[in-house]
Design a protein around this motif. Structure first.
Motif, PDB file in Angstrom:
ATOM      1  N   ARG A   1      -4.432   8.504  10.266  1.00  0.00           N
ATOM      2  CA  ARG A   1      -4.026   7.232  10.870  1.00  0.00           C
ATOM      3  C   ARG A   1      -2.976   7.422  11.959  1.00  0.00           C
ATOM      4  O   ARG A   1      -2.445   6.446  12.495  1.00  0.00           O
ATOM      5  CB  ARG A   1      -3.490   6.299   9.776  1.00  0.00           C
TER       6      ARG A   1
ATOM      7  N   GLY B   1       0.818  -1.206   0.000  1.00  0.00           N
ATOM      8  CA  GLY B   1       0.000   0.000   0.000  1.00  0.00           C
ATOM      9  C   GLY B   1       0.850   1.252   0.000  1.00  0.00           C
ATOM     10  O   GLY B   1       2.065   1.209   0.200  1.00  0.00           O
TER      11      GLY B   1
ATOM     12  N   GLY C   1      -1.205  10.781   5.587  1.00  0.00           N
ATOM     13  CA  GLY C   1      -1.665   9.741   6.506  1.00  0.00           C
ATOM     14  C   GLY C   1      -2.041  10.231   7.887  1.00  0.00           C
ATOM     15  O   GLY C   1      -2.128   9.446   8.829  1.00  0.00           O
TER      16      GLY C   1
ATOM     17  N   ASP D   1      -1.341   4.229   4.347  1.00  0.00           N
ATOM     18  CA  ASP D   1      -2.559   3.485   4.011  1.00  0.00           C
ATOM     19  C   ASP D   1      -2.478   2.035   4.490  1.00  0.00           C
ATOM     20  O   ASP D   1      -3.509   1.364   4.604  1.00  0.00           O
ATOM     21  CB  ASP D   1      -2.799   3.485   2.498  1.00  0.00           C
TER      22      ASP D   1
END
Length: 239
Positions: A112, A78, A109, A82
Motif C-alpha cells: 500500500r 484496522g 503494508g 490495512d
C-alpha cells in the motif's frame, strides 16, 4: 465550539513535517488529534486516522465530530496500513511507537506504499533501524528534527521516495544525517545520556562469563563517535 487543538510538543513537531495540501494517513492515531490539528490549520489537507482497537477508534471518531471534520478526516478501524487503499494517500505518519513496531507496520503494508511520496516517523526507540529500513526501501531522508518533552527526547524523521536512493554511513544511521549537521540543543543532551549508557553496557558485557566481542566492538565504535560529537559541544561539564 473551539477550532484549535492543543497538541503535545511532540505531535506539533510531527505535524510540521506534513506539507500543505497533503493527503495523509496517521497510523495509530490516538484520538485523531494529529489529523484534526493538521486539517484545522490547512484547509486543503485530508487525513485518515487509523486505529486497530475499538476504544481508540471510537475516541478518534468523537474528536473528528467535535471539530466538524468528518468530511475531511476519515476514521478507520484496522491493523496498520490495512486501513488505506493503494494510491489514495501520498504521505504516511507513524508516531509514538517503538522503531521495531513501526518497521513491522511498514513491512506488512508495503503493497500500500507504492504511491506514497513521503513517510514521517517518530519512533520512541531504534531510530537507526528505521533509517536503515527507509534507505533500503528507496526513501531518502530529507528532513529530521528533535523535540524534548517530559524528560524524553524524540527524533522525527521524514523520508521522500527517491529513485536515486540513499546510502548512509553507520555514523549517519546512528545520529541521523540531518540532525548530525544541525545538532540542535537536545542533541547534546541525548548523546551525553547515551554515552553513559553505553559505558555501563560495555562494562557489564566485558564482565560476562562469555563476552560477545562483536557486540562489545560495536558499542565501543559507537562510543568513539559519541565522544567525537560531544567534543564539539562547548559545555563538557556533564561529559
Amino acid at each position: 465550539m473551539s477550532r484549535t487543538i492543543n497538541l503535545s510538543r511532540r505531535l506539533t513537531n510531527v505535524a510540521s513535517f506534513i506539507p500543505k495540501g497533503a493527503r495523509f494517513a496517521d497510523i495509530g492515531s490516538d484520538h485523531a488529534y494529529l489529523p484534526c490539528y493538521v486539517c484545522l490549520h490547512d484547509e486543503e489537507a485530508e487525513g485518515i486516522a487509523g486505529e486497530v482497537n475499538e476504544g481508540p477508534f471510537q475516541s478518534a471518531q468523537d474528536t473528528v465530530n467535535r471539530y466538524d471534520l468528518s468530511n475531511r478526516v476519515d476514521v478507520r478501524l484496522g491493523d496498520g496500513l490495512d486501513v488505506i487503499e493503494n494510491g489514495e494517500i501520498d504521505l504516511v505518519v507513524v508516531a509514538g511507537m517503538g522503531g521495531s513496531l513501526i518497521k513491522t507496520i511498514l513491512d506488512e503494508g508495503q503493497a500500500r506504499l507504492s504511491r506514497v511520496k513521503r513517510i514521517v516517523v517518530q519512533p520512541n526507540i531504534d531510530e537507526p533501524g528505521l533509517r536503515y529500513w527507509l534507505q533500503w526501501h528507496g526513501y531518502t531522508i530529507t528532513d529530521e528534527g528533535m523535540v524534548e518533552e517530559n524528560g524524553h527526547i524524540y527524533e522525527i524523521i521524514a523520508a521522500d521516495k527517491d529513485s536515486t536512493g540513499q546510502e548512509l554511513t553507520e555514523r549517519q544511521l546512528l545520529f541521523g544525517p540531518i540532525i548530525l549537521n544541525q545538532r540542535p540543543d537536545p542533541f547534546y543532551r541525548k548523546w551525553r545520556r547515551e554515552y553513559v549508557k553505553r559505558r555501563r553496557i560495555i562494562d557489564q558485557m566485558t564482565q560476562a562469563a562469555e563476552p560477545d566481542h562483536d557486540k562489545i566492538g560495536t558499542f565501543k565504535r559507537e562510543l568513539a563517535w559519541i565522544e567525537e560529537v560531544l567534543h564539539d559541544d562547548n559545555d563538557h561539564s556533564q561529559y
